[in-house]
Design a protein around this motif. Structure first.
Motif, short mmCIF file in Angstrom:
data_model
loop_
_atom_site.label_atom_id
_atom_site.label_comp_id
_atom_site.label_asym_id
_atom_site.label_seq_id
_atom_site.Cartn_x
_atom_site.Cartn_y
_atom_site.Cartn_z
N ASN A 275 -0.68 -5.81 7.63
CA ASN A 275 -0.76 -5.73 6.17
C ASN A 275 -1.94 -6.52 5.63
O ASN A 275 -2.32 -6.36 4.47
CB ASN A 275 0.53 -6.25 5.54
N SER B 67 4.16 -0.72 5.00
CA SER B 67 4.06 -2.18 4.85
C SER B 67 5.32 -2.91 5.30
O SER B 67 5.25 -4.01 5.86
CB SER B 67 3.72 -2.55 3.40
N SER B 68 6.48 -2.31 5.09
CA SER B 68 7.73 -2.97 5.47
C SER B 68 7.92 -3.02 6.99
O SER B 68 8.75 -3.79 7.50
CB SER B 68 8.93 -2.27 4.83
N GLN B 69 7.17 -2.18 7.72
CA GLN B 69 7.29 -2.12 9.18
C GLN B 69 6.23 -2.96 9.90
O GLN B 69 6.21 -3.01 11.13
CB GLN B 69 7.16 -0.66 9.64
#
Length: 345
Positions: A231, A252-254
């Motif tokens: 990120n 982004s969450s991964q």
């Protein structure tokens, strides 16, 4: 009568003092862990990434513990041979496993029914590596957006070279497929080196490999790096765009996503030994020499121990296992091993 009572009292006091002295003497002479060399088992051949990282970290740890730590390489079965050897040894802290992320794929891939937190006690996760997506120097693609758009419109046409099935490069590609709706054809090689050579020669359309393995070719314009699986930019390589900044909602969450490294011991190792190792690795992970090693190797130093390490390893394992299963790469259902599917995957 008084004299007799006095003698009895003296004998009792002397007996108590004698017991106390013996206990004190025993406590003082009892050897503390560690008192002899420790063997650190690495599940890959000498010179590979896990081996190199282990040899950068363990010399600092041995200084802190005050005994030699000898690295023993036991390649085979995605490091499962090494893990089984560690589990077969006495649980006394004298055989430790310098582990990597491949542990998280064993159950789902059918390699061996071992789990990084069910069968082992993590001492500390000390570093993460960063994968990047690269294409040949004369590739038509100059941005990751162009690459992904083509893969969406031409399913399976782009060939990605990987270090082999269920490796981080392979799983990273599966993550892109899962979250972005594209489709690739994977070409497995015997390790990351041959995959990088193949992309430099244009024998595959792309490869995903750790950034430190790509730096020399990248700086020599022998390949183009389109994105990192992060990120935030890689320090020192800010021109490489983080894919999490481009596909924020989807990825982004991964992220960040990449292999992990660190020492673990067999479950059942006494708590007092685990605590000594945890305390020693805490010091080693803060040592300026280790931090400089990570900087030189483009590794991200991390410092996860205890419940934090368990949570990290469980989440990493769940993500890898379900990506492999949902995309048809792995035949074993992670749920059969009690691995819950992560949210948002």
């Amino acid at each position: 009568m008084r004299k007799k009572c006095f003698l009895v009292w003296v004998m009792v006091v002397m007996g108590i003092l004698s017991i106390a002295f013996c206990q004190s003497s025993s406590a003082e002479t009892k050897p503390a862990y560690p008192t002899r060399p420790i063997i650190a088992v690495v599940g890959f051949a000498a010179g590979g990434p896990t081996d190199v990282i282990a040899r950068g970290y363990l010399p600092i740890l041995q200084e802190i513990l005050g005994v030699p730590i000898t690295v023993t390489n036991m390649p085979g079965a995605a490091s499962a041979v090494a893990a089984q050897h560690v589990l077969s040894q006495p649980k006394d802290g004298y055989t430790i496993f310098f582990a990597s992320e491949i542990l998280s794929t064993w159950q789902t891939m059918g390699t061996v029914d071992l789990h990084p937190t069910r069968d082992f006690t993590p001492i500390r996760v000390v570093a993460l590596a960063t994968p990047v997506l690269a294409v040949p120097p004369n590739s038509q693609f100059n941005t990751v957006q162009e690459f992904i758009e083509y893969a969406i419109n031409n399913p399976g046409k782009l060939r990605i070279g990987t270090a082999g099935p269920a490796t981080v490069p392979h799983i990273s590609g599966l993550l892109l497929e899962r979250k972005l709706g594209c489709k690739f054809t994977y070409v497995p090689f015997q390790g990351g080196g041959p995959a990088i050579t193949a992309v430099m020669g244009g024998h595959v359309d792309a490869t995903i490999e750790m950034v430190q393995a790509m730096v020399q070719a990248y700086q020599g314009n022998q390949l183009k790096i389109l994105a990192s699986f992060t990120n935030d930019p890689i320090p020192g390589f800010e021109k490489i765009p983080p894919i999490g900044k481009i596909y924020t909602a989807e990825l982004s969450s991964q992220l960040p996503y990449g292999p992990y490294f660190g020492p673990i011991v067999a479950k059942g190792t006494p708590k007092e030994i685990v605590d000594i190792l945890v305390n020693a690795t805490e010091k080693a992970s803060k040592d300026p020499r280790w931090l400089q090693f990570c900087k030189n190797m483009l590794l991200t130093p991390v410092d996860y121990s205890g419940e934090e390490a368990i949570k990290f390893l469980d989440q990493w394992t769940a993500k890898a296992a379900w990506l492999l299963y949902d995309t048809g790469v792995a035949k074993n259902n992670p749920a059969d091993f009690g691995i819950s599917k992560p949210e948002g995957l």
